[in-house]
Design a protein around this motif. Structure first.
Motif, short mmCIF file in Angstrom:
data_model
loop_
_atom_site.label_atom_id
_atom_site.label_comp_id
_atom_site.label_asym_id
_atom_site.label_seq_id
_atom_site.Cartn_x
_atom_site.Cartn_y
_atom_site.Cartn_z
N VAL A 61 -10.43 -12.53 55.35
CA VAL A 61 -10.70 -13.96 55.56
C VAL A 61 -12.07 -14.07 56.22
N ILE A 62 -12.92 -14.92 55.67
CA ILE A 62 -14.23 -15.15 56.27
C ILE A 62 -14.31 -16.61 56.72
N ILE A 63 -15.14 -16.84 57.72
CA ILE A 63 -15.32 -18.21 58.25
C ILE A 63 -16.67 -18.73 57.81
N VAL A 64 -16.64 -19.88 57.16
CA VAL A 64 -17.86 -20.51 56.63
C VAL A 64 -18.05 -21.86 57.31
N LYS A 65 -19.29 -22.17 57.64
CA LYS A 65 -19.60 -23.46 58.28
C LYS A 65 -20.49 -24.29 57.36
N GLY A 66 -20.21 -25.57 57.29
CA GLY A 66 -21.02 -26.46 56.47
C GLY A 66 -22.49 -26.43 56.86
N VAL A 67 -23.36 -26.66 55.89
CA VAL A 67 -24.82 -26.63 56.12
C VAL A 67 -25.34 -28.06 56.22
N ASP A 68 -26.01 -28.36 57.34
CA ASP A 68 -26.59 -29.69 57.54
C ASP A 68 -27.96 -29.82 56.87
N ASP A 69 -28.74 -28.76 56.92
CA ASP A 69 -30.09 -28.79 56.37
C ASP A 69 -30.26 -27.61 55.42
N PHE A 70 -30.28 -27.89 54.11
CA PHE A 70 -30.39 -26.83 53.11
C PHE A 70 -31.75 -26.13 53.16
N TYR A 71 -32.73 -26.77 53.74
CA TYR A 71 -34.07 -26.16 53.81
C TYR A 71 -34.14 -25.06 54.86
N LYS A 72 -33.10 -24.95 55.67
CA LYS A 72 -33.06 -23.87 56.68
C LYS A 72 -32.48 -22.59 56.09
N LEU A 73 -31.89 -22.70 54.91
CA LEU A 73 -31.35 -21.50 54.28
C LEU A 73 -32.50 -20.62 53.79
N GLN A 74 -32.31 -19.32 53.92
CA GLN A 74 -33.37 -18.40 53.52
C GLN A 74 -32.75 -17.11 52.94
N GLU A 75 -33.62 -16.24 52.47
CA GLU A 75 -33.15 -14.98 51.90
C GLU A 75 -32.33 -14.20 52.93
N LYS A 76 -31.33 -13.48 52.44
CA LYS A 76 -30.39 -12.66 53.21
C LYS A 76 -29.24 -13.46 53.82
N ASP A 77 -29.34 -14.82 53.78
CA ASP A 77 -28.18 -15.61 54.21
C ASP A 77 -27.08 -15.47 53.16
N VAL A 78 -25.84 -15.49 53.63
CA VAL A 78 -24.69 -15.43 52.72
C VAL A 78 -24.10 -16.83 52.64
N ILE A 79 -24.02 -17.37 51.42
CA ILE A 79 -23.56 -18.75 51.25
C ILE A 79 -22.33 -18.81 50.34
N THR A 80 -21.54 -19.84 50.54
CA THR A 80 -20.39 -20.12 49.68
C THR A 80 -20.76 -21.32 48.82
N PHE A 81 -20.49 -21.23 47.52
CA PHE A 81 -20.96 -22.27 46.61
C PHE A 81 -20.05 -22.37 45.39
N TYR A 82 -20.18 -23.48 44.67
CA TYR A 82 -19.49 -23.67 43.40
C TYR A 82 -20.35 -23.10 42.28
N THR A 83 -19.71 -22.45 41.32
CA THR A 83 -20.43 -21.93 40.16
C THR A 83 -19.48 -21.87 38.97
N PHE A 84 -19.99 -21.50 37.82
CA PHE A 84 -19.17 -21.38 36.61
C PHE A 84 -19.16 -19.94 36.14
N VAL A 85 -17.96 -19.42 35.91
CA VAL A 85 -17.79 -18.07 35.36
C VAL A 85 -16.85 -18.18 34.17
N GLU A 86 -17.37 -17.79 33.01
CA GLU A 86 -16.60 -17.87 31.76
C GLU A 86 -16.06 -19.28 31.53
N GLY A 87 -16.88 -20.27 31.84
CA GLY A 87 -16.52 -21.67 31.59
C GLY A 87 -15.63 -22.29 32.64
N LYS A 88 -15.24 -21.53 33.68
CA LYS A 88 -14.38 -22.06 34.73
C LYS A 88 -15.17 -22.26 36.02
#
Length: 238
Positions: A61-88
């Motif tokens: 189980v990992i703990i993820v916190k919402g991002v207030d400012d997307f411009y603060k994200l940078q390389e090496k950060d680990v993010i949780t996101f929506y994506t499509f894999v095989e149409g799902k």
């Protein structure tokens, strides 16, 4: 000792109640958060694959916190996101390995730590759920998955809560019965003790008298036997 055990049981019962309440909040909040359990802005994610191993693995189980400012994200950060894999449409958690900036738009190139190639689709700001806090709980993912099922919620939440309320109801009934019992004054308590002592002494005295009567009876029986023996001897001598 009995009071100490009672206090320990009460503490455990309340801890169980608090844990069940927090889990209930998380489960209900997940219904309003696209199936993601959340509490006070923190989301608890169950890892389903080993794409980020050894950083975290399937079943964690990992703990993820919402991002207030997307411009603060940078390389090496680990993010949780929506994506499509095989149409799902799925939820994924990978590391940022590159940032694309075109005018006012920004997107991120991601890759799992255990993968050799980047993800097929760049991640836009609108698809980001949150950023990994670096906290993980090894092996708790299966428990979280089970709690989100109807059976798991019933077994782990409903049943313990029912036991807790039955226990508290039992304590209330016992306290009510005790409260209705007539209170005994110190004088009455002393009188009860005095009568108990008198009854005990009388019983002892009665037992002693019985023993004395029995000894006297045995002695008389012995004397009669001896006298009979003497008479028999006299008849023989004649």
């Amino acid at each position: 000792m009995k009071k100490v055990i009672q206090v320990i049981v009460d503490i455990l019962a309340w801890v169980l109640l608090i844990i069940a309440f927090l889990i209930t909040l998380m489960v209900f909040a997940s219904g309003r958060n696209n199936g993601i359990p959340s509490l006070l802005g923190y989301m608890f994610m169950s890892v389903q694959t080993d794409s980020m191993a050894p950083t975290f693995e399937s079943g964690d189980v990992i703990i993820v916190k919402g991002v207030d400012d997307f411009y603060k994200l940078q390389e090496k950060d680990v993010i949780t996101f929506y994506t499509f894999v095989e149409g799902k449409r799925i939820i994924n958690t990978h590391r940022i390995v590159g940032v694309n900036e075109e005018g006012n738009s920004r997107s991120f190139i991601t890759r799992g730590d255990n993968n050799y190639v980047d993800d097929d689709l760049p991640v836009g700001a609108s698809e980001i759920i949150g950023k990994w806090t670096g906290k993980r709980f090894k092996g708790l993912g299966r428990i979280l998955d089970f709690l989100q099922t109807k059976t798991g919620f019933f077994v782990c939440i409903v049943v313990p809560l029912a036991i807790f309320f039955i226990f508290e109801l039992y304590k209330f009934v016992v306290a009510l019965i005790e409260a209705k019992k007539p209170e005994i004054s110190e004088e009455e308590a002393e009188e009860i003790k005095r009568k108990a002592v008198e009854e005990y002494l009388a019983s002892q005295k009665k037992d002693a008298e019985k023993d004395a009567d029995k000894d006297e009876s045995d002695a008389d029986s012995g004397g009669d036997k001896e006298e009979s023996g003497d008479d028999a001897g006299t008849d023989k001598a004649e």
